[in-house]
Scaffold this active site. Structure first.
Site, PDB file in Angstrom:
ATOM      1  CB  THR A  59      12.498  92.780  38.987  1.00  0.00           C
ATOM      2  OG1 THR A  59      11.858  94.206  37.552  1.00  0.00           O
ATOM      3  CG2 THR A  59      14.122  92.939  37.746  1.00  0.00           C
TER       4      THR A  59
ATOM      5  CG  ASN B 113       7.513  98.723  46.683  1.00  0.00           C
ATOM      6  OD1 ASN B 113       8.026  98.414  45.780  1.00  0.00           O
ATOM      7  ND2 ASN B 113       6.125  99.094  45.566  1.00  0.00           N
TER       8      ASN B 113
ATOM      9  CB  SER C 150      12.199  90.847  53.840  1.00  0.00           C
ATOM     10  OG  SER C 150      11.743  91.631  53.253  1.00  0.00           O
TER      11      SER C 150
ATOM     12  CB  THR D  46      15.763  99.296  37.211  1.00  0.00           C
ATOM     13  OG1 THR D  46      16.396  99.087  38.702  1.00  0.00           O
ATOM     14  CG2 THR D  46      16.701  99.915  35.788  1.00  0.00           C
TER      15      THR D  46
END
Lengths: 383, 383
Positions: free
Chosen positions: A146, A378, A383, A179
């Site tokens: 990610t 973060n 957004s 994650t």
């Protein structure tokens, strides 16, 4: 040097269209046997993602033939529709492989609270299952990323067998919502119970002691599958050590690639009355935003270390603590020791040594500094 | 509107030379009686600063005639020399006032691990004790500031008596090492035991529930002194409410002035099985760096709220949690509810409502967002 290095495994990574960038976002790893032994540890977060709810049940028998993983969406807090997608993903891969859905572990990672596109997920899972190759580990490692800046692979070699692994996670165990997912493979001939023992003894001193930002994921999964394809029954101690070595290697790769981090911080707590005390102290320091900001600023602010220690219930004398930063004992007997300006914090690696003078136990916790880049990444994630 | 508003108190604030800026850094508040009843609560951090070690002992009899406070250095982890300075400070003020050293509470705030200049401290303390005035509360409020952007004063009026207070702290309880100090005065005629009861019932739902950055200070002190000068024996319930009102007012001023914060976040946890559960859940969310970064980014990322709730041991069904952000129930039954884009996060005030659906208890925790300015301020504090 990856999950397909051990014999008996194939893998693939494809682009299923879940990531808006078009980057690979779907991986499948298959265990071709002869064994299908498997063990896994999952997040202890009580709010678990749908794939975790599925996989926890599916692995109860100690077997798994495959794992299918999507990045680009965590499928967490997505309700019955989300669980249905997880189930259908397992069914899709199972059909392609000619096994049962319960033989397929499912993992997801990415933004939570968002339903993944069902058609994209199922088409991607089927495509990955059709593109499996014995050289597919690297592609799988890439497809599960990610915010990771690079894929993470590792192997360890035992006597006649191999343990391989891939991981993703720009945050950590007790980690980042991005994650942490880890997939380990071995061609050693071991039972599910042996795997489970080796896995738990490997994750406890590695991933469990990685605490980048104190935030525990809803999706964390570490899965270990054994094919037995080497035909070698390993010495249990050597095997556990090989699994631990791969976990440690991957954990350090996660630490090195943590979101926005400028420093990797190793917190060594020694002479504790118990290992639990050492862990509590190490974790408390690792979760001090003030200390983590100080490290970002290359500031050897040892007072913030003592203040964190003081919030724990560990056994120690508050007036007799020693703390070293990068080998300089800046605090002795809870007062100023060597001059802090002797401490060079310019390197990426920072070591904190804490002497509790209360016993003989010790533990190490790894964390990162708190940086502008962490805040930026973060505050802008969804957004 | 400050600590000298109640009758029977004088105060002063002077520049002792501890702050390199030359700003005021030494305050004294004196209780002229007739009563000298006092109560205090101190940090629960086990690594306590020297002034806390002194003051905890000195107040055991339930009396105090004065408090002397320096900013510019916390006198924490400074060993026996630091404790000697604390003791000498109390002696100096006691001599000026013609009381015993044990009648003088001492507080310090600023950088820890650094010895304050003894001569500056003692000369400043003596000067402040000579400059006391019944209008000196505002000067005292200014002299105790560190990274605060403005002084913090409050009063509440009872039937025939007054409660006044000042506070400093750019971080919070469970707070910032910059330290929270609060000084409260009243001219009500109350015993030390009554004061202690009122103070503890006032701090529990106010300062104790302020959790700006999860970092607990070594120097926190909340001191309440009663002069009895009004001659009024208050109704205990009304008096406790007046003390609570001043504590709440000051707590909200601290929240509003937290280091680097862009948002003040109110976390309301309702329908918990117990108040302890509600507090644990609220505090867990308040300590999620990921959630705090999301608020900084005006991102209604409710998944990070659920992930934080999931790390607690509170009673709830992980599949049936509701969360509202600024009144919009973006999460219902642990799945997506109202569209997040309905949430306006542009204002400084952000409210998080969490419905645990597990009972009838509730609690509120206040925190701030995690911003670039916080990282900047705390990476450069001692350098």
């Amino acid at each position: 040097m990856t999950v397909t290095t051990p014999q008996g495994f194939r893998a693939a990574g494809v682009a299923a269209g879940l990531k808006s960038t078009g980057a690979p976002d779907m991986a499948v790893i298959v265990n071709d046997g002869p064994l299908d032994a498997a063990a896994a540890v999952f997040t202890s977060n009580r709010c678990k993602a749908n794939p975790v709810l599925w996989s926890e049940q599916a692995i109860r028998g100690g077997t798994a033939r495959a794992v299918v993983v999507n990045s680009g969406g965590a499928n967490c807090y997505t309700g019955p529709d989300g669980f249905a997608i997880t189930h259908a993903t397992a069914e899709t891969v199972a059909t392609e492989l000619g096994v049962g859905a319960v033989d397929v572990q499912v993992c997801s990672t990415g933004l939570i609270g968002m339903l993944n596109d069902r058609d994209h997920v199922l088409a991607g899972a089927a495509e990955a299952a059709r593109k499996l190759g014995t050289d597919g580990g690297a592609a799988a490692a890439r497809a599960i990323m990610t915010t990771d800046s690079h894929p993470k692979n590792a192997v360890a070699t035992g006597t006649g067998y191999t343990v391989g692994g891939i991981a993703k996670g720009a945050g950590m165990l007790a980690p980042q919502l991005a994650t942490m997912l880890v997939f380990l493979t071995t061609d050693a001939e071991v039972t599910a119970a042996e795997l489970d023992r080796a896995l738990r003894s490997a994750t406890a001193p590695t991933f469990d002691r990685l605490d980048s930002d104190g935030c525990q994921s809803t999706n964390d999964t570490v899965l270990l599958m054994a094919s037995g394809a080497s035909g070698v029954r390993p010495d249990p101690v050597e095997f556990a050590e090989a699994v631990r070595a791969v976990c440690h290697d991957l954990a350090m790769q996660l630490l090195g690639d943590a979101e926005g981090a400028d420093h990797e911080i190793t917190i060594d707590v020694r002479n504790a009355a118990s290992e639990a005390d050492a862990l509590e102290v190490g974790r408390s320091v690792a979760r001090s935003n003030l200390f983590k900001c100080a490290v970002f600023g290359n500031d050897p602010n040892w007072g913030r270390v003592l203040a964190s220690i003081g919030t724990t219930a560990a056994a120690f004398d508050p007036a007799d603590l020693d703390v070293a930063l990068n080998g300089v004992w800046v605090c002795t007997s809870s007062g100023p020791g060597e001059p802090p300006d002797k401490v060079d914090m310019g390197e990426r690696q920072v070591t904190v040594e804490i002497d509790l003078k209360a016993g003989t136990e010790s533990a190490t916790i790894w964390t990162n500094d708190l940086t502008h880049a962490y805040v930026h990444e973060n505050s802008a994630y969804s957004s």
